[in-house]
Write a protein that holds these residues in place. Structure first.
Motif, PDB file in Angstrom:
ATOM      1  N   THR A 131       0.982  -1.081  -0.044  1.00 54.11           N
ATOM      2  CA  THR A 131      -0.106   0.147   0.032  1.00 54.11           C
ATOM      3  C   THR A 131       0.880   1.437  -0.095  1.00 54.11           C
ATOM      4  OG1 THR A 131       0.072  -0.042   2.391  1.00 54.11           O
ATOM      5  CG2 THR A 131      -1.809  -1.295   1.460  1.00 54.11           C
ATOM      6  N   GLU A 132       0.145   2.315  -0.124  1.00 48.69           N
ATOM      7  CA  GLU A 132       0.999   3.719  -0.169  1.00 48.69           C
ATOM      8  C   GLU A 132       1.641   3.969   1.003  1.00 48.69           C
ATOM      9  OE1 GLU A 132      -1.890   5.602  -2.314  1.00 48.69           O
ATOM     10  OE2 GLU A 132      -1.221   5.187  -4.555  1.00 48.69           O
ATOM     11  N   ASP A 133       0.968   3.470   2.035  1.00 45.78           N
ATOM     12  CA  ASP A 133       1.610   3.942   3.371  1.00 45.78           C
ATOM     13  C   ASP A 133       2.681   3.044   3.880  1.00 45.78           C
ATOM     14  OD1 ASP A 133      -0.257   2.082   3.908  1.00 45.78           O
ATOM     15  OD2 ASP A 133      -1.224   3.064   5.688  1.00 45.78           O
ATOM     16  N   GLY A 134       2.720   2.027   3.026  1.00 48.78           N
ATOM     17  CA  GLY A 134       3.954   0.950   3.519  1.00 48.78           C
ATOM     18  C   GLY A 134       3.576  -0.057   4.153  1.00 48.78           C
ATOM     19  N   LYS A 135       2.517  -0.677   3.692  1.00 50.68           N
ATOM     20  CA  LYS A 135       2.045  -2.124   4.109  1.00 50.68           C
ATOM     21  C   LYS A 135       2.516  -2.972   3.140  1.00 50.68           C
ATOM     22  CE  LYS A 135       0.459  -5.428   6.742  1.00 50.68           C
ATOM     23  NZ  LYS A 135       1.614  -5.932   7.503  1.00 50.68           N
ATOM     24  N   MET A 136       3.119  -3.988   3.580  1.00 51.45           N
ATOM     25  CA  MET A 136       3.389  -4.935   2.296  1.00 51.45           C
ATOM     26  C   MET A 136       2.334  -6.031   2.438  1.00 51.45           C
ATOM     27  SD  MET A 136       7.732  -4.924   2.222  1.00 51.45           S
ATOM     28  CE  MET A 136       7.887  -6.039   3.764  1.00 51.45           C
ATOM     29  N   LEU A 137       1.906  -6.337   1.117  1.00 53.22           N
ATOM     30  CA  LEU A 137       0.751  -7.200   1.162  1.00 53.22           C
ATOM     31  C   LEU A 137       1.050  -8.728   0.936  1.00 53.22           C
ATOM     32  CD1 LEU A 137      -1.690  -4.532  -0.272  1.00 53.22           C
ATOM     33  CD2 LEU A 137      -1.539  -5.312   2.086  1.00 53.22           C
ATOM     34  N   ALA A 138       1.884  -8.770  -0.444  1.00 56.18           N
ATOM     35  CA  ALA A 138       2.136  -9.917  -0.920  1.00 56.18           C
ATOM     36  C   ALA A 138       3.238 -10.033  -1.743  1.00 56.18           C
ATOM     37  CB  ALA A 138       0.969 -10.566  -2.185  1.00 56.18           C
ATOM     38  N   LEU A 139       4.036 -11.422  -1.838  1.00 58.70           N
ATOM     39  CA  LEU A 139       5.311 -11.462  -2.204  1.00 58.70           C
ATOM     40  C   LEU A 139       4.960 -12.644  -3.320  1.00 58.70           C
ATOM     41  CD1 LEU A 139       8.535 -11.034  -2.084  1.00 58.70           C
ATOM     42  CD2 LEU A 139       8.270 -13.086  -0.793  1.00 58.70           C
ATOM     43  N   ARG A 140       5.707 -12.145  -4.513  1.00 59.19           N
ATOM     44  CA  ARG A 140       5.723 -13.227  -5.669  1.00 59.19           C
ATOM     45  C   ARG A 140       7.029 -13.292  -6.077  1.00 59.19           C
ATOM     46  NH1 ARG A 140       1.091 -11.667  -9.804  1.00 59.19           N
ATOM     47  NH2 ARG A 140       2.782 -10.014 -10.605  1.00 59.19           N
ATOM     48  N   VAL A 182      11.639  -1.316  -1.844  1.00 61.12           N
ATOM     49  CA  VAL A 182      10.298  -0.755  -1.431  1.00 61.12           C
ATOM     50  C   VAL A 182      10.158   0.535  -0.851  1.00 61.12           C
ATOM     51  CG1 VAL A 182       7.747  -1.318  -0.412  1.00 61.12           C
ATOM     52  CG2 VAL A 182       9.060  -2.995  -1.660  1.00 61.12           C
ATOM     53  N   ALA A 183      11.113   0.505   0.050  1.00 62.88           N
ATOM     54  CA  ALA A 183      11.324   1.814   0.895  1.00 62.88           C
ATOM     55  C   ALA A 183      11.389   2.890   0.195  1.00 62.88           C
ATOM     56  CB  ALA A 183      12.223   1.461   2.314  1.00 62.88           C
ATOM     57  N   ARG A 184      12.412   2.539  -0.692  1.00 63.03           N
ATOM     58  CA  ARG A 184      13.216   3.807  -1.456  1.00 63.03           C
ATOM     59  C   ARG A 184      11.674   4.190  -2.240  1.00 63.03           C
ATOM     60  NH1 ARG A 184      17.868   4.102  -4.525  1.00 63.03           N
ATOM     61  NH2 ARG A 184      19.263   2.795  -2.819  1.00 63.03           N
ATOM     62  N   ARG A 185      11.003   3.365  -2.898  1.00 63.15           N
ATOM     63  CA  ARG A 185       9.872   3.759  -3.838  1.00 63.15           C
ATOM     64  C   ARG A 185       9.001   4.793  -3.068  1.00 63.15           C
ATOM     65  NH1 ARG A 185       9.325  -0.070  -8.360  1.00 63.15           N
ATOM     66  NH2 ARG A 185      11.423  -0.207  -9.128  1.00 63.15           N
ATOM     67  N   ASN A 244       9.762   6.483  -0.386  1.00 63.56           N
ATOM     68  CA  ASN A 244      10.379   7.440   0.105  1.00 63.56           C
ATOM     69  C   ASN A 244      10.448   7.334   1.855  1.00 63.56           C
ATOM     70  OD1 ASN A 244      12.077   9.818   0.122  1.00 63.56           O
ATOM     71  ND2 ASN A 244      10.501  10.880   0.085  1.00 63.56           N
ATOM     72  N   MET A 245      10.681   6.216   2.149  1.00 64.70           N
ATOM     73  CA  MET A 245      10.589   5.840   3.503  1.00 64.70           C
ATOM     74  C   MET A 245      11.851   5.209   4.107  1.00 64.70           C
ATOM     75  SD  MET A 245       7.506   3.153   5.154  1.00 64.70           S
ATOM     76  CE  MET A 245       6.189   4.045   4.643  1.00 64.70           C
ATOM     77  N   ASP A 246      12.064   5.464   5.294  1.00 65.23           N
ATOM     78  CA  ASP A 246      13.312   4.985   5.990  1.00 65.23           C
ATOM     79  C   ASP A 246      13.056   3.458   6.124  1.00 65.23           C
ATOM     80  OD1 ASP A 246      15.532   6.025   8.312  1.00 65.23           O
ATOM     81  OD2 ASP A 246      15.006   4.038   8.023  1.00 65.23           O
ATOM     82  N   PRO A 247      14.057   2.837   5.761  1.00 66.00           N
ATOM     83  CA  PRO A 247      13.947   1.317   5.516  1.00 66.00           C
ATOM     84  C   PRO A 247      13.854   0.638   6.929  1.00 66.00           C
ATOM     85  CG  PRO A 247      16.238   1.845   4.833  1.00 66.00           C
ATOM     86  CD  PRO A 247      15.546   3.055   4.991  1.00 66.00           C
ATOM     87  N   VAL A 248      14.149   1.518   7.859  1.00 65.72           N
ATOM     88  CA  VAL A 248      13.780   1.054   9.632  1.00 65.72           C
ATOM     89  C   VAL A 248      12.366   1.102   9.808  1.00 65.72           C
ATOM     90  CG1 VAL A 248      13.999   1.746  11.964  1.00 65.72           C
ATOM     91  CG2 VAL A 248      16.018   1.453  10.343  1.00 65.72           C
ATOM     92  N   GLU A 249      11.772   2.225   9.330  1.00 66.61           N
ATOM     93  CA  GLU A 249      10.360   2.468   9.369  1.00 66.61           C
ATOM     94  C   GLU A 249       9.669   1.371   8.665  1.00 66.61           C
ATOM     95  OE1 GLU A 249       8.857   4.421  11.410  1.00 66.61           O
ATOM     96  OE2 GLU A 249       6.941   3.951  10.695  1.00 66.61           O
ATOM     97  N   LEU A 250      10.072   1.145   7.371  1.00 62.51           N
ATOM     98  CA  LEU A 250       9.096   0.251   6.675  1.00 62.51           C
ATOM     99  C   LEU A 250       9.109  -1.234   7.450  1.00 62.51           C
ATOM    100  CD1 LEU A 250       7.467  -0.314   3.925  1.00 62.51           C
ATOM    101  CD2 LEU A 250       9.696  -1.315   3.210  1.00 62.51           C
ATOM    102  N   ARG A 251      10.425  -1.601   7.572  1.00 58.21           N
ATOM    103  CA  ARG A 251      10.548  -2.983   8.462  1.00 58.21           C
ATOM    104  C   ARG A 251       9.633  -3.012   9.774  1.00 58.21           C
ATOM    105  NH1 ARG A 251      15.048  -2.513   5.452  1.00 58.21           N
ATOM    106  NH2 ARG A 251      16.144  -4.662   4.883  1.00 58.21           N
ATOM    107  N   LEU A 252       9.825  -1.984  10.661  1.00 58.44           N
ATOM    108  CA  LEU A 252       8.978  -1.574  11.875  1.00 58.44           C
ATOM    109  C   LEU A 252       7.628  -2.113  11.540  1.00 58.44           C
ATOM    110  CD1 LEU A 252      10.917   1.016  13.865  1.00 58.44           C
ATOM    111  CD2 LEU A 252      10.685  -1.628  14.440  1.00 58.44           C
TER     112      LEU A 252
END
Lengths: 783, 294, 148
Positions: free
Chosen positions: A303-312, A386-389, A391-399
């Motif tokens: 999602t745009e706010d950084g929730k990862m939904l699915a992986l292929r 994903v974090a880069r796209r 524009n989110m800190d990679p720590v924030e996306l992971r958390l």
């Protein structure tokens, strides 16, 4: 002589390794140290061609050479039905080539002579007439319709070996169709090699009088080797004794059975004398099992706010000429479906296709659980993108996407049940220790000055300790492991286990477990591994499975002994068994702590003063079938600086915070972490086995296959959190491989973080200076 | 990992070595430190019929200054030149280069003469000797001669030595006036052959202008090469930033690198440029104030 | 596979050049560092050559076959052989055309080297292989010039 250590309650203490005084002083005994009377030496002739028809082999000159006792070709072996042997992956592999060769350095003929030098001289006299055939080195080209079929022996006329998948395709597709953000990236994990300091080798000693075959081999899995030899040769299993003496490093390289072993056994059977075969460095790198070599494509729906939904994930796996990976039977791509990592995806779908090429066979788990490094590298790399796209800190996306600690036990979309974890706690400790906020500030200042600094994060989850019998077997044998403990009258213990250490420190850590459980000092416990005549059956040491399986067996076996000891203690204390309590050091009478007997007292009584109705002696065996795998994890942070003039990357800091559950010996854990990080560093920046279009291996030695020296290696910082495994008897999870699994992504993410201002999202490993320079040049950056 | 069988000779004098070289011709191969030759023999890509081991010839060891030159015996080990305190001030390029050669074990055995005669384009000594305008002293049945280093390297693994000639020493002119040098090397791993490397030697005249400039290029061509254009651009000029930038841009023009696993030719050329600028800047800083006029 | 190419002019009529380069008796001796030459017929010869690149010294056995692709203008040469545990396979083509004052010979050689020499010689082999092949054609030119 071991250093005197009288630690009681040794669990969790940094006790010096019992094996070191022997190994450091050159008193170890490796397979090449074995000298037997009348022993002969074997040397193997290898193919210069990657793909060629063998028209004729003339061995007459070699047979007439000085000292030569035997020359063997594929045709000789074919008469014994041994020109081919089964691989651990259900394929077959040529022992000595008969009609054609499929990779450069493939085994073609062998000479046995009185000395090694004579054998080496004689193989040069063997004349082989090759007809070169078109070579396929690229697995994608191997799939093209016009590609030559490499395995003419197989029924399936294709270079495609198998297709494997995990997860839910439809559910995943559905999420991708609706997803606001989809990130897609091709990621290569190059072909590397475990490259242990000691190459492979063996001594086959067939005794014509007793009919027994003693086979000394540098092996991580001696029992598996014995079974494989019995199955391959038809030699009766009880007449084969496999002895794996001190092993000079394995890292997965010493799990498979290699053609040289079969040839040495055949030679000893034919000649009735011991035959030694020791590989050269080139033979080790260019013919024994490689690792990795995956071409991966990952897509993440978010999602745009950084929730990862699915992986292929789609992957092409280059297996070389024979499918000889050492994977559990049901998992041709190993545990690769752990690729969802530390993140709570709703759905995932993973597919892998195995392909033949004109390269050596392999795909071993090089210091990782089966194909887990590939998976971990992929997800940790793509999460950063994903974090880069976003524009989110990679720590924030992971958390935001971590599996939360209250979700454990957690069922992943590909079906694994993660036992335990607290990812947020571990990452936060890492951030605090490295000073993440300050580093980001420093980076911003440096960027303003045009300097290139990067911070890379990897928060990986491993899956180790294979494994539960319902799913895991090799050659049909379930992947349990075992321990046998004998307590002698003086309270001294010999423990034998089905695993085989190669630097992991089992002689110390397993002694710690047993001494702790029995209330003894670790000096009272000797751990022996590696001899199939004495050790109980086990599947060996690889995939970080020793502590999760054999370590558990050792603890439970010791508890079995303690149960019997309690009965004897009751007899000695003249009370009912129910009134006996164990306080970790001694048995005492409930409510009367002064009245007690130690394990030593009990041990003596077990042989001298046994109560009626109790079997004399004090020993036990335990076969441990793990209820689940274990899931060690960690948070790694790398800080790098890039030289704009040369593209060289300097790793300024590296912090590894590991969580491997309860720690048996923190010093050994730290040592394991240092070693694995050094390997991960080498993979990220140095190691690759390239092939030219003719299939020539371009890194068949340590001049071109780069093993880092102490001058290259960064200074490692370590820390840990402890989240015990709920199902393991002592709450341990295994750690040996975490640093190799988790670190490559941290290094690469750091380099790409440094290059972020140029919009570069990915570079494939190894990150040689020229690759960085090229990117800088493309963006007009120069010194 | 055993070499083919070979005959072994261990002459005790240069004369005897030269006689053996003449006797065995193509079949004879000199064994100096053996750090390139022995691995090649063990891999059986080299199989000389006769090894002529010159390790026992004392006359080939050590160094001394004669007639405004430093004469270094061919059998001087890399490690000796790395640690020779008395050479540090006047001939710093020796230790600066030696410390980059392979690893300490190899440096303990390998020799400067052996390295030069082996003529591997990745030889660190090759570039350093070009920068210092060295000459190789050889001895053959016809006597001695001095071969300028620029003529010494003929091609990869090929030198101007005749089959019956032995390299006995290298001669390096003593710098006139304040001098400084740098050896810059980029490796894939510590101890590796260079991706690219550069040896730079500069001396200043009394006027503060460059009076000697030597720049040797390593691993960027079939032989070690001289950056002649850059040298010429420096001579007679003070080491200003402008002169440095200009000269360093000329260094790649004399390089002939190839594309390989270590990087593209274009990359190696640029590394040479960067190294030249860095070396010259360092040298300028070091020499600042060493002459009256600046 | 590595490709090398080159060209040179010979001050001789094309016909004469053609006869020369398609005759194994003439081409055979142009192989550098010959130890042994065995001309089997006009199209085939085998040779043993000395390879000496610094310390890398050994003997290679090469079987060479000459064939006409386009009579009078294009000929092919295949070389197969090896030594020191390595293999060499080369397909070369020479194309002749008339130029002022003689014949232009353009050559192109696709070379595969297999085995330890290819694996070990990464840094150096390209230069060496090119030099040896160039020497073959240089010798050919010298022999042709001499035959004028």
């Amino acid at each position: 002589m071991a250093l005197p250590q009288t630690e009681m309650r040794p669990m969790g203490k940094p006790i010096l390794r019992k094996e070191d005084p022997r190994l450091i002083r050159g008193k170890g005994r490796y397979v090449d140290d074995i000298l037997l009377p009348n022993m002969l030496h074997l040397c193997i002739l290898r193919s210069p061609y990657a793909h060629a028809r063998i028209r004729r082999i003339d061995t007459s000159k070699a047979e007439a050479a000085p000292g030569v006792k035997l020359v063997l070709t594929g045709e000789d072996l074919a008469k014994m039905n041994l020109a081919w042997m089964p691989t651990l992956a259900g394929d077959v592999q040529m022992v000595l080539a008969t009609d054609k060769v499929l990779f450069q350095y493939q085994e073609v003929a062998a000479v046995v002579a009185e000395t090694r030098a004579q054998a080496e001289d004689a193989i040069q006299l063997i004349e082989v007439d090759y007809e070169p055939l078109p070579v396929v080195v690229d697995p994608f080209k191997a799939l093209e319709p016009e590609a030559p079929i490499l395995r003419e022996d197989k029924e399936k006329k294709s270079n495609h070996i198998w297709h494997w998948e995990a997860g839910d395709r439809e559910e995943t597709e559905a999420i991708f169709r609706e997803a606001p953000i989809v990130v897609k990236q091709d990621v290569r994990f190059q072909r590397v090699h475990p490259s242990p300091l000691e190459p492979c080798g063996c001594v086959a000693d067939y005794n014509t009088a007793t009919g027994k075959l003693v086979f000394y081999v540098t092996s991580q899995a001696p029992h598996v080797h014995r079974t494989a030899i019995a199955l391959t040769t038809g030699f009766p299993e009880h007449m084969i004794q496999v002895i794996s003496p001190d092993v000079g490093g394995g890292f997965g390289n010493k799990v498979p059975v290699y053609p040289g072993y079969v040839v040495a056994i055949v030679a000893s059977l034919k000649l009735g004398v011991p035959v030694k075969w020791i590989e050269t460095r080139t033979e080790n790198i260019a013919s024994t099992h490689f690792a990795r070599d995956y071409y991966m494509t990952a897509e993440i729906a978010a999602t745009e706010d950084g929730k990862m939904l699915a992986l292929r994930v789609k992957t092409i796996a280059d297996h070389g000429a024979f499918d000889a990976t050492a994977n559990p039977t049901k998992y041709p791509a190993g545990l690769y479906s752990i690729v969802t990592g530390s993140y709570d995806f709703k759905a995932a779908f993973v597919e892998v296709d195995g392909i033949h090429t004109n390269k050596p066979p392999g795909g071993v788990a090089y210091r990782c659980s089966f194909r887990v490094t590939e998976a971990s590298y992929l997800i940790e790399r793509v999460v950063d993108i994903v974090a880069r796209r976003l524009n989110m800190d990679p720590v924030e996306l992971r958390l935001r996407n971590f599996i939360r600690k209250e979700q454990f036990p957690y069922r992943s979309p590909t079906g694994w049940v993660y036992d335990s974890g607290d990812y947020e706690k571990t990452l936060k400790l890492a951030l605090e220790r490295i000073g993440y906020e300050e580093l980001r500030k420093e980076q911003a200042e440096k960027r303003a000055r045009g300097e290139l600094m990067g911070i890379g994060i990897s928060t990986f989850t491993e899956i180790v300790g294979a494994g539960p019998s319902h799913s895991f077997d090799i050659l049909g044998i379930k992947m349990f492991d075992s321990a046998e403990i004998r307590v002698h009258p003086m309270g001294k213990v010999i423990a034998r286990l089905g695993v085989r250490h190669q630097g992991q420190g089992h002689e110390t850590t397993f002694a710690q477990i047993i001494a702790e459980e029995l209330g003894l000092s670790i000096d009272d416990v000797v751990v022996e591994e590696g001899d199939t005549d004495t050790a109980p059956y086990g599947l060996g040491t690889y995939a970080s499975r020793s502590t999760p399986t054999a370590g558990a067996a050792a603890a439970l076996c010791a508890r079995r002994i303690r149960d019997k000891a309690r009965k004897i203690a009751a007899h000695l204390l003249e009370v009912n068994e129910d009134d006996v309590v164990w306080d970790g050091a001694a048995f005492s009478v409930k409510g009367l702590p002064g009245r007690s007997v130690t394990m030593k007292d009990v041990a003596f009584a077990a042989y001298t003063n046994v109560p009626d109705g109790i079997e004399p002696g004090l020993e036990a065996t335990y076969y441990y079938n793990p209820p689940n795998l274990t899931f060690p994890y960690g948070a790694y942070i790398a800080v790098v600086d890039i030289d704009k003039g040369t593209g060289a990357v300097k790793v300024r800091r590296f912090l590894a915070v590991d969580d491997c559950g309860n720690v048996i010996n923190p010093m050994i854990v730290e040592g394991q972490v240092h070693g694995g990080l050094t390997e991960g560093f080498a993979i990220a920046f140095m190691q690759d086995i390239p092939y030219d279009a003719d299939g020539n291996c371009l890194a068949p030695n340590w001049m071109d296959y780069l093993v880092p020296t102490s001058l290259d290696t960064p200074r490692w910082e370590t820390d840990r959190t402890v989240t015990p495994s709920p199902h393991h008897p002592i709450g341990a999870k295994g750690v040996g491989e975490s640093p190799n699994v988790g670190s490559p992504a941290a290094f690469v993410n750091a380099v790409l973080d440094a290059l972020a201002p140029f919009g570069v999202e990915h570079i494939d490993m190894p990150i040689y200076p020229w690759k960085v320079w090229k990117i800088l040049r493309e963006h007009g950056i120069t010194e | 990992m055993f070499p083919n069988a070979f005959k072994y000779e261990a002459p005790a004098s240069v004369d005897e070595a030269v006689r053996l070289l003449a006797e065995y011709g193509y079949d004879g191969k000199v064994l100096a430190g053996g750090q390139s030759l022995l691995p090649m023999m063990k891999l059986r890509v080299a199989a000389p019929a006769v090894l002529i081991d010159i390790n026992g010839i004392d006359a080939l060891q050590g160094w001394r200054e004669v007639d405004g030159k430093l004469r270094v015996g061919a059998m001087t080990r890399h490690a000796e030149l790395e640690h020779a305190a008395e050479l540090r001030d006047k001939y710093p390029l020796f230790f600066q280069t030696a410390r980059w050669i392979a690893d300490p074990l190899i440096r303990n055995r390998g020799t400067i003469g052996g390295s030069l005669v082996h003529a591997d384009p990745g030889s660190d000594w090759g570039a350093a000797m070009i920068a210092l305008r060295a000459e190789v002293e050889s001895r053959g049945p016809q006597g001695s001669r001095l071969i300028p280093v620029d003529e010494f390297f003929v091609d990869t693994f090929a030198t101007a030595l005749n089959e019956d000639e032995l390299a006995v020493a290298v001669h390096v002119p003593s710098p006139k006036g304040p001098a400084a040098s740098r050896y810059m090397k980029l490796e894939r791993r510590a101890g590796d052959f260079a991706i690219a490397a550069l040896a730079v030697h500069v001396a200043l005249g009394n006027d503060g202008r460059v009076s000697e400039a030597g720049i040797g290029i390593c691993a960027c061509g079939p032989i070690p090469l001289r950056a002649a254009k850059a040298e010429a651009a420096l001579i007679g000029r003070p080491l200003t930033e402008e002169a440095i930038v200009e000269a360093s841009k000329l260094v790649p023009e004399d390089a002939e690198p190839a594309d390989d696993l270590r990087g593209s030719a274009e990359y190696k050329r640029d590394v040479l440029r960067v190294f030249a600028a860095r070396a010259l800047r360092d040298i300028a800083k070091e020499l600042q104030g060493k002459v009256g006029v600046q | 596979m590595r490709t090398y190419e080159g060209e040179f002019t010979i001050e001789q009529p094309r016909e004469k050049v053609w006869d020369f380069i398609t005759d194994a008796n003439k081409v055979g001796p142009c192989v550098p560092d010959l130890i042994e030459l065995n001309v089997e017929n006009a199209n085939r010869f085998s040779s043993r050559v000395k390879v000496g690149v610094g310390p890398i010294r050994g003997k290679f056995d090469l079987a060479v076959e000459l064939s006409e692709v386009e009579p009078g203008s294009v000929m092919a040469m295949t070389v197969k052989g090896g030594g020191m545990g390595s293999g060499v396979d080369m397909k070369a083509e020479a194309t002749l055309s008339d130029v002022e004052g003689g014949t232009l010979l353009k050559w192109r050689a696709d070379t595969s080297i297999s085995g330890p020499i290819a694996s070990l010689g990464g840094r150096l082999i390209d230069n060496e292989a090119r030099k040896i092949i160039e020497k073959v054609f240089a010798n050919l030119k010298t022999a042709l010039d001499a035959s004028a």
